[in-house]
Design an enzyme around this catalytic site. Structure first.
Site, PDB file in Angstrom:
ATOM      1  N   GLY A  28      34.559   8.162  28.164  1.00  0.00           N
ATOM      2  CA  GLY A  28      35.634   7.406  27.512  1.00  0.00           C
ATOM      3  C   GLY A  28      36.727   7.035  28.479  1.00  0.00           C
ATOM      4  O   GLY A  28      36.678   5.990  29.135  1.00  0.00           O
ATOM      5  N   CYS A  29      37.722   7.891  28.585  1.00  0.00           N
ATOM      6  CA  CYS A  29      38.917   7.598  29.382  1.00  0.00           C
ATOM      7  C   CYS A  29      38.623   7.379  30.860  1.00  0.00           C
ATOM      8  O   CYS A  29      39.151   6.459  31.472  1.00  0.00           O
ATOM      9  CB  CYS A  29      39.943   8.718  29.226  1.00  0.00           C
ATOM     10  N   VAL A  30      37.787   8.233  31.450  1.00  0.00           N
ATOM     11  CA  VAL A  30      37.495   8.101  32.882  1.00  0.00           C
ATOM     12  C   VAL A  30      36.780   6.781  33.145  1.00  0.00           C
ATOM     13  O   VAL A  30      37.144   6.035  34.051  1.00  0.00           O
ATOM     14  CB  VAL A  30      36.664   9.301  33.395  1.00  0.00           C
TER      15      VAL A  30
END
Length: 93
Positions: A28-30
């Site tokens: 997700g974020c990475v």
């Protein structure tokens, strides 16, 4: 990471060209941050030992995919060595 912030301008003003990434979650974020980093013209380097996800299979699949498409993958040891060289005092006369 970049949306709605002045981060792009700030990094450019410092002549930064590379961004090291660490955090959760790899899928997700990475991954989103790696894509944003690349799309803003910076070199994204994901520190493999400093990212993770709930499912190891998803984690490894995303690392593989990011490396194929948008980011370099470095170990924590390689990252520390590289950053250490940047901050080490010069031994040139």
């Amino acid at each position: 990471m970049f949306f709605g912030t002045s981060l792009n301008s700030y990094l450019n003003s410092l002549r930064i060209d590379t961004v090291f990434l660490a955090g959760l979650s790899t899928s997700g974020c990475v991954r989103a941050t790696a894509l944003d980093t690349m799309q803003h013209g910076f070199i994204p380097i994901v520190v493999e030992d400093a990212v993770g996800d709930r499912d190891p299979a998803i984690h490894h699949a995303n690392l593989f995919d990011m490396q194929q498409k948008m980011a370099e993958m470095w170990s924590l040891a390689r990252t520390q060595e590289f950053l250490g060289r940047l901050t080490a005092p010069s031994t040139d006369g």
